[in-house]
Design a protein around this motif. Structure first.
Motif, PDB file in Angstrom:
ATOM      1  N   MET A 162       0.748  -1.330   0.081  1.00 29.84           N
ATOM      2  CA  MET A 162       0.027  -0.076   0.158  1.00 29.84           C
ATOM      3  C   MET A 162       0.868   1.179   0.042  1.00 29.84           C
ATOM      4  O   MET A 162       0.851   2.206  -0.781  1.00 29.84           O
ATOM      5  N   VAL A 163       2.087   1.396   0.850  1.00 30.36           N
ATOM      6  CA  VAL A 163       2.663   2.595   0.864  1.00 30.36           C
ATOM      7  C   VAL A 163       3.573   2.828  -0.369  1.00 30.36           C
ATOM      8  O   VAL A 163       3.505   4.040  -0.869  1.00 30.36           O
ATOM      9  N   GLY A 164       3.999   1.677  -1.059  1.00 35.25           N
ATOM     10  CA  GLY A 164       4.613   1.758  -2.173  1.00 35.25           C
ATOM     11  C   GLY A 164       3.662   2.247  -3.228  1.00 35.25           C
ATOM     12  O   GLY A 164       4.105   3.252  -4.189  1.00 35.25           O
ATOM     13  N   GLY A 165       2.476   1.793  -3.143  1.00 27.44           N
ATOM     14  CA  GLY A 165       1.498   2.299  -4.180  1.00 27.44           C
ATOM     15  C   GLY A 165       1.084   3.778  -4.209  1.00 27.44           C
ATOM     16  O   GLY A 165       1.187   4.558  -5.028  1.00 27.44           O
ATOM     17  N   GLN A 166       1.104   4.308  -2.718  1.00 27.98           N
ATOM     18  CA  GLN A 166       0.841   5.643  -2.792  1.00 27.98           C
ATOM     19  C   GLN A 166       2.179   6.430  -2.995  1.00 27.98           C
ATOM     20  O   GLN A 166       1.903   7.688  -3.680  1.00 27.98           O
TER      21      GLN A 166
ATOM     22  N   SER B  33      16.176  -2.827  -1.812  1.00 24.61           N
ATOM     23  CA  SER B  33      17.411  -1.950  -2.578  1.00 24.61           C
ATOM     24  C   SER B  33      16.890  -0.759  -3.257  1.00 24.61           C
ATOM     25  O   SER B  33      15.556  -0.847  -3.598  1.00 24.61           O
ATOM     26  N   ALA B  34      17.469   0.278  -3.395  1.00 26.66           N
ATOM     27  CA  ALA B  34      16.968   1.347  -4.168  1.00 26.66           C
ATOM     28  C   ALA B  34      16.773   1.197  -5.564  1.00 26.66           C
ATOM     29  O   ALA B  34      16.387   1.915  -6.208  1.00 26.66           O
ATOM     30  N   HIS B  35      17.369  -0.062  -5.963  1.00 31.53           N
ATOM     31  CA  HIS B  35      16.764  -0.443  -7.365  1.00 31.53           C
ATOM     32  C   HIS B  35      15.330  -1.029  -7.736  1.00 31.53           C
ATOM     33  O   HIS B  35      14.882  -0.857  -8.764  1.00 31.53           O
ATOM     34  N   ALA B  39      11.584   3.318  -6.362  1.00 29.33           N
ATOM     35  CA  ALA B  39      12.848   3.768  -6.047  1.00 29.33           C
ATOM     36  C   ALA B  39      12.992   4.757  -5.037  1.00 29.33           C
ATOM     37  O   ALA B  39      14.043   4.695  -4.055  1.00 29.33           O
ATOM     38  N   ARG B  40      12.528   5.732  -5.273  1.00 29.26           N
ATOM     39  CA  ARG B  40      12.721   7.067  -4.578  1.00 29.26           C
ATOM     40  C   ARG B  40      12.462   6.794  -3.158  1.00 29.26           C
ATOM     41  O   ARG B  40      13.172   7.143  -2.302  1.00 29.26           O
ATOM     42  N   VAL B 122       7.903   7.170   3.916  1.00 23.44           N
ATOM     43  CA  VAL B 122       9.085   6.548   4.802  1.00 23.44           C
ATOM     44  C   VAL B 122       8.923   6.152   6.065  1.00 23.44           C
ATOM     45  O   VAL B 122       9.156   4.713   6.404  1.00 23.44           O
ATOM     46  N   GLY B 123       8.364   6.833   6.848  1.00 21.72           N
ATOM     47  CA  GLY B 123       8.097   6.349   8.261  1.00 21.72           C
ATOM     48  C   GLY B 123       6.950   5.301   8.287  1.00 21.72           C
ATOM     49  O   GLY B 123       7.204   4.074   8.825  1.00 21.72           O
ATOM     50  N   ASP B 124       5.912   5.407   7.569  1.00 20.33           N
ATOM     51  CA  ASP B 124       4.864   4.604   7.312  1.00 20.33           C
ATOM     52  C   ASP B 124       5.389   3.021   6.886  1.00 20.33           C
ATOM     53  O   ASP B 124       5.171   2.012   7.526  1.00 20.33           O
TER      54      ASP B 124
END
Lengths: 307, 307
Positions: A162-166, B33-35, B39-40, B122-124
């Motif tokens: 979910m957070v990635g989707g946001q 990984s940041a890949h 990514a951000r 990021v926190g979530d």
């Protein structure tokens, strides 16, 4: 079959009402009372969670459980944990730095009713409580399944859920997205939590995802329903009655230049797409008899809702 | 006994170095990984977690585990889960709506290096991942103990733990707090996560909190150390070397009118108090022999640190 197909002597309308009541009563019991310190935080947590909402994710947990013969009381905590994650995500999404929304379900958003710092903490605390609710199940589910539920909820909520989707959604504002990219975004943003509803019910039934053909079909159903939910959301954003949706403005996605199924496909094609996803969801349920009728009715509800 | 008391042929300095290395290597391996998309977001998660820090909570997990004879590899995930919760709380605390800090450990805070929306996410995501890390332990800990770890982490993190402490802290800015109220705030804000470090190590050792006198003593140790940590933090905020602490300004608590042990007790009394808490922490360890020497050295380190 109509919306009021009967499962265990109960129509879907009755089952839905009962599921929503259970969800709200268990939420009310598990959220700390506003008399407990820090009172303002707890008050804001209750405000953000108990102020209505469609309770679609809990309903999906209960309907899947009903299909698999799981007693509803074994589904209460999974249903409520999921709803807490959903509620926290709305509180954070509404923040000024994110969607900057003033209204949610016709009421001031949490940071408007309280303040921004409180809204950040409300979301943080609701997320922790979702995991606490699952970690303190209190009935005889084997601990291995409980751990599996916790892992599934964490995966569905996090940076690859979910957070990635946001994050993908925020990055997409002002950009053109092709249909596959839009679907990918929604698969994460709303899809994984909807899929998680089915996964939690499978865990409560003691059914491993990889060992059962039925599980794969139920997950396919969840994926189609999850996408249909989002397509319908975009349709309602464009044409929904503001009184019904509780939103401040019609066409908000379009005016924000947010990619949506409507801006991408046009209204008619988006409606056809929702209908096609509904058909595919129903097809995935073909091997079940009437025990899946609530799941069928839920899929129809999602595509035919007007709020 | 000196700081370099030897446990299992290892001085505390060596043990500490090894613990920090383990923590950072496991954090690096478990964070996406940041890949990986988005990514951000993943880049910002790594930035906020891998950019240094004292790693006190993981060190406490390892030192308690060493005292109880738990293999260090069984402590990696509990240690890292705790550090992820701590890291997420710093990212959210630094936000403009909270403490509005531009620097953390001498580097731009997450919302400065990226943006505010990313810092919220990021926190979530770090919080979700902390629970995921514990739910996917991958070694032979009985699932019951794993569930206990997850419940403990959730309780320590939520509205009656760390987040609740942060809410009390925000409400207290500009108000006079008496010593008991200040202690109550810190007991939640930092104390419960430090206590959780000992609790997780007890779970990894298969020791129930209520069944063992040793557990009660270790928890007493944790509570005194947790409070001492905060008293020393307040002292360093007042007199610490900015180069060492990585903070932007000396006396930031005082200038913000934040209640602190130094503003409440004065510098000398705060220093005496930290010393008294250290003595009480050491007293709680009296029934252990050399196996608790790392815990003893850690308590000293917390009170004698200059950053």
């Amino acid at each position: 079959m109509t919306l009021d197909a009967v499962v265990n002597n109960e129509t879907f309308a009755q089952f839905r009402k009962r599921s929503v009541q259970r969800t709200e009563s268990v939420l009310g019991a598990l959220l700390p009372s506003a008399h407990i310190l820090p009172a303002r935080l707890h008050d804001a947590m209750r405000y953000s969670t108990l102020g209505g909402g469609k309770r679609i994710r809990p309903l999906l947990v209960y309907a899947t459980g009903a299909c698999l013969g799981v007693p509803l009381e074994h589904l209460d905590r999974p249903a409520v944990a999921l709803e807490m994650i959903h509620a926290y995500s709305l509180v954070h999404d509404d923040l000024p730095a994110m969607d900057n929304d003033d209204l949610r379900r016709g009421q001031p958003t949490c940071h408007r009713a309280y303040d921004e710092a409180t809204a950040i903490l409300v979301g943080d605390a609701l997320q922790a409580q979702a995991f606490q609710v699952l970690a303190e199940l209190g009935w005889g589910v084997p601990a291995e399944w409980q751990v599996q539920m916790l892992a599934t909820l964490a995966q569905a909520s996090g940076s690859r859920g979910m957070v990635g989707g946001q994050a993908i959604d925020l990055a997409a504002v002002g950009h053109e997205l092709a249909l596959p990219a839009l679907e990918q975004m929604h698969l994460h943003k709303t899809g994984m939590l909807i899929r998680c509803a089915v996964q939690l019910a499978l865990c409560a039934a003691g059914i491993g995802e990889k060992e059962s053909k039925g599980a794969a079909l139920l997950l396919r159903y969840a994926d189609r329903v999850g996408l249909a939910f989002q397509v319908q959301d975009d349709i309602l954003d464009e044409i929904g009655d503001l009184q019904q949706t509780g939103k401040a403005q019609q066409g908000a996605d379009r005016s924000r230049n947010k990619p949506s199924f409507v801006t991408l496909l046009g209204l008619v094609e988006a409606q056809n797409y929702a209908r096609r996803l509904l058909d595919e969801a129903l097809e995935a349920l073909q091997s079940w008899q009437t025990e899946a009728d609530h799941l069928r009715a839920l899929a129809r509800l999602i595509v035919e809702r007007n709020k």
